[in-house]
Design a protein around this motif. Structure first.
Motif, PDB file in Angstrom:
ATOM      1  N   THR A   1       4.743  29.251  55.020  1.00  0.00           N
ATOM      2  CA  THR A   1       4.007  28.007  54.789  1.00  0.00           C
ATOM      3  C   THR A   1       2.500  28.219  54.847  1.00  0.00           C
ATOM      4  O   THR A   1       1.748  27.457  54.257  1.00  0.00           O
ATOM      5  CB  THR A   1       4.405  26.938  55.823  1.00  0.00           C
ATOM      6  N   GLU A   2       2.058  29.247  55.551  1.00  0.00           N
ATOM      7  CA  GLU A   2       0.635  29.565  55.658  1.00  0.00           C
ATOM      8  C   GLU A   2       0.433  31.030  55.274  1.00  0.00           C
ATOM      9  O   GLU A   2       1.117  31.906  55.766  1.00  0.00           O
ATOM     10  CB  GLU A   2       0.136  29.351  57.085  1.00  0.00           C
ATOM     11  N   ASP A   3      -0.518  31.270  54.401  1.00  0.00           N
ATOM     12  CA  ASP A   3      -0.908  32.635  54.063  1.00  0.00           C
ATOM     13  C   ASP A   3      -2.406  32.641  53.798  1.00  0.00           C
ATOM     14  O   ASP A   3      -3.092  31.638  53.969  1.00  0.00           O
ATOM     15  CB  ASP A   3      -0.097  33.169  52.878  1.00  0.00           C
ATOM     16  N   GLU A   4      -2.921  33.796  53.361  1.00  0.00           N
ATOM     17  CA  GLU A   4      -4.355  33.923  53.147  1.00  0.00           C
ATOM     18  C   GLU A   4      -4.849  33.015  52.021  1.00  0.00           C
ATOM     19  O   GLU A   4      -5.927  32.438  52.111  1.00  0.00           O
ATOM     20  CB  GLU A   4      -4.719  35.384  52.814  1.00  0.00           C
ATOM     21  N   MET A   5      -4.049  32.853  50.973  1.00  0.00           N
ATOM     22  CA  MET A   5      -4.468  32.026  49.847  1.00  0.00           C
ATOM     23  C   MET A   5      -4.530  30.544  50.235  1.00  0.00           C
ATOM     24  O   MET A   5      -5.475  29.850  49.874  1.00  0.00           O
ATOM     25  CB  MET A   5      -3.519  32.212  48.663  1.00  0.00           C
ATOM     26  N   SER A   6      -3.546  30.069  50.985  1.00  0.00           N
ATOM     27  CA  SER A   6      -3.568  28.663  51.387  1.00  0.00           C
ATOM     28  C   SER A   6      -4.723  28.391  52.353  1.00  0.00           C
ATOM     29  O   SER A   6      -5.344  27.327  52.299  1.00  0.00           O
ATOM     30  CB  SER A   6      -2.243  28.258  52.015  1.00  0.00           C
ATOM     31  N   ASN A   7      -5.024  29.363  53.223  1.00  0.00           N
ATOM     32  CA  ASN A   7      -6.184  29.200  54.105  1.00  0.00           C
ATOM     33  C   ASN A   7      -7.480  29.176  53.311  1.00  0.00           C
ATOM     34  O   ASN A   7      -8.380  28.380  53.609  1.00  0.00           O
ATOM     35  CB  ASN A   7      -6.228  30.309  55.144  1.00  0.00           C
ATOM     36  N   LEU A   8      -7.591  30.022  52.301  1.00  0.00           N
ATOM     37  CA  LEU A   8      -8.783  30.031  51.453  1.00  0.00           C
ATOM     38  C   LEU A   8      -8.939  28.697  50.719  1.00  0.00           C
ATOM     39  O   LEU A   8     -10.048  28.156  50.645  1.00  0.00           O
ATOM     40  CB  LEU A   8      -8.693  31.175  50.427  1.00  0.00           C
TER      41      LEU A   8
ATOM     42  N   ILE B   1      -8.408  15.088  47.227  1.00  0.00           N
ATOM     43  CA  ILE B   1      -8.797  15.257  45.820  1.00  0.00           C
ATOM     44  C   ILE B   1      -9.438  16.619  45.606  1.00  0.00           C
ATOM     45  O   ILE B   1      -9.108  17.326  44.640  1.00  0.00           O
ATOM     46  CB  ILE B   1      -9.729  14.113  45.377  1.00  0.00           C
ATOM     47  N   THR B   2     -10.353  17.023  46.500  1.00  0.00           N
ATOM     48  CA  THR B   2     -10.982  18.332  46.330  1.00  0.00           C
ATOM     49  C   THR B   2      -9.971  19.463  46.498  1.00  0.00           C
ATOM     50  O   THR B   2     -10.089  20.496  45.840  1.00  0.00           O
ATOM     51  CB  THR B   2     -12.152  18.525  47.316  1.00  0.00           C
ATOM     52  N   LYS B   3      -8.965  19.270  47.359  1.00  0.00           N
ATOM     53  CA  LYS B   3      -7.932  20.299  47.515  1.00  0.00           C
ATOM     54  C   LYS B   3      -7.154  20.473  46.216  1.00  0.00           C
ATOM     55  O   LYS B   3      -6.864  21.603  45.806  1.00  0.00           O
ATOM     56  CB  LYS B   3      -6.996  19.917  48.657  1.00  0.00           C
ATOM     57  N   GLN B   4      -6.830  19.363  45.552  1.00  0.00           N
ATOM     58  CA  GLN B   4      -6.123  19.447  44.277  1.00  0.00           C
ATOM     59  C   GLN B   4      -6.995  20.097  43.201  1.00  0.00           C
ATOM     60  O   GLN B   4      -6.507  20.891  42.394  1.00  0.00           O
ATOM     61  CB  GLN B   4      -5.661  18.058  43.830  1.00  0.00           C
ATOM     62  N   VAL B   5      -8.281  19.777  43.187  1.00  0.00           N
ATOM     63  CA  VAL B   5      -9.195  20.368  42.193  1.00  0.00           C
ATOM     64  C   VAL B   5      -9.340  21.869  42.432  1.00  0.00           C
ATOM     65  O   VAL B   5      -9.302  22.664  41.487  1.00  0.00           O
ATOM     66  CB  VAL B   5     -10.568  19.660  42.233  1.00  0.00           C
ATOM     67  N   VAL B   6      -9.481  22.282  43.698  1.00  0.00           N
ATOM     68  CA  VAL B   6      -9.618  23.707  44.012  1.00  0.00           C
ATOM     69  C   VAL B   6      -8.352  24.457  43.630  1.00  0.00           C
ATOM     70  O   VAL B   6      -8.407  25.553  43.061  1.00  0.00           O
ATOM     71  CB  VAL B   6      -9.961  23.902  45.510  1.00  0.00           C
ATOM     72  N   LYS B   7      -7.183  23.882  43.892  1.00  0.00           N
ATOM     73  CA  LYS B   7      -5.912  24.524  43.496  1.00  0.00           C
ATOM     74  C   LYS B   7      -5.822  24.678  41.995  1.00  0.00           C
ATOM     75  O   LYS B   7      -5.420  25.721  41.490  1.00  0.00           O
ATOM     76  CB  LYS B   7      -4.718  23.687  43.977  1.00  0.00           C
ATOM     77  N   ARG B   8      -6.199  23.644  41.279  1.00  0.00           N
ATOM     78  CA  ARG B   8      -6.113  23.673  39.816  1.00  0.00           C
ATOM     79  C   ARG B   8      -7.061  24.715  39.238  1.00  0.00           C
ATOM     80  O   ARG B   8      -6.703  25.461  38.330  1.00  0.00           O
ATOM     81  CB  ARG B   8      -6.433  22.285  39.262  1.00  0.00           C
ATOM     82  N   LYS B   9      -8.292  24.787  39.753  1.00  0.00           N
ATOM     83  CA  LYS B   9      -9.254  25.785  39.265  1.00  0.00           C
ATOM     84  C   LYS B   9      -8.840  27.201  39.640  1.00  0.00           C
ATOM     85  O   LYS B   9      -9.126  28.133  38.912  1.00  0.00           O
ATOM     86  CB  LYS B   9     -10.643  25.499  39.815  1.00  0.00           C
ATOM     87  N   LEU B  10      -8.154  27.325  40.767  1.00  0.00           N
ATOM     88  CA  LEU B  10      -7.736  28.644  41.235  1.00  0.00           C
ATOM     89  C   LEU B  10      -6.674  29.230  40.303  1.00  0.00           C
ATOM     90  O   LEU B  10      -6.661  30.425  40.044  1.00  0.00           O
ATOM     91  CB  LEU B  10      -7.202  28.535  42.660  1.00  0.00           C
ATOM     92  N   TYR B  11      -5.783  28.394  39.796  1.00  0.00           N
ATOM     93  CA  TYR B  11      -4.685  28.867  38.968  1.00  0.00           C
ATOM     94  C   TYR B  11      -4.998  28.866  37.481  1.00  0.00           C
ATOM     95  O   TYR B  11      -4.127  29.133  36.680  1.00  0.00           O
ATOM     96  CB  TYR B  11      -3.432  28.039  39.245  1.00  0.00           C
ATOM     97  N   GLU B  12      -6.229  28.529  37.097  1.00  0.00           N
ATOM     98  CA  GLU B  12      -6.578  28.554  35.665  1.00  0.00           C
ATOM     99  C   GLU B  12      -6.918  29.949  35.215  1.00  0.00           C
ATOM    100  O   GLU B  12      -7.286  30.814  35.895  1.00  0.00           O
ATOM    101  CB  GLU B  12      -7.778  27.636  35.405  1.00  0.00           C
TER     102      GLU B  12
END
Length: 133
Positions: free
Chosen positions: A68-75, A122-133
């Motif tokens: 449930t927690e790893d380096e990417m989710s912490n970042l 909202i910023t968490k969703q935006v950061v996730k979306r930009k990360l996977y683009e």
């Protein structure tokens, strides 16, 4: 055992919030949702729904044996927290500029805290979306 404790804590907190809301409704009577209170109540329901969804999603992932927690989710959390902090500073600036539009100080403070939580989501969703683009 850890999973069961989390579910018990979640259900207990939802029950306590419901009881508090009930006592407030009994005390205020029919003047419960007027003006900006409707929006604050909607934000509380939205943020509560998001928290429940994330808790059930995390439990499901644990049952499947995923971490449930790893380096990417912490970042993602740290980066979205940084951006949410910056946006929240501007939000508080506008709240204090338009402070005469709020009925009282408690509503202004409560609305600002709830908006800060919504901004983080909202910023968490935006950061996730930009990360996977």
């Amino acid at each position: 055992m850890k999973n069961q404790n989390r579910k018990t804590l979640l259900y207990t907190s939802v029950l306590i919030m419901g009881l508090i809301w009930g006592f407030i409704a009994i005390e205020k009577g029919t003047d419960l949702l007027n003006g900006i209170d409707i929006y604050i109540f909607a934000l509380i329901v939205i943020l509560g729904g998001i928290a429940l969804y994330n808790a059930f999603k995390k439990d499901k992932e644990e049952k499947q044996g995923l971490k449930t927690e790893d380096e990417m989710s912490n970042l993602i959390k740290y980066k979205s927290g940084y951006h949410a902090f910056l946006v929240s500073m501007y939000m508080w600036l506008f709240i204090f500029i338009f402070k005469d539009k709020f009925p009282d100080t408690e509503t202004m403070l409560g609305g600002g805290i709830l908006l800060s939580g919504l901004i983080f989501y909202i910023t968490k969703q935006v950061v996730k979306r930009k990360l996977y683009e």
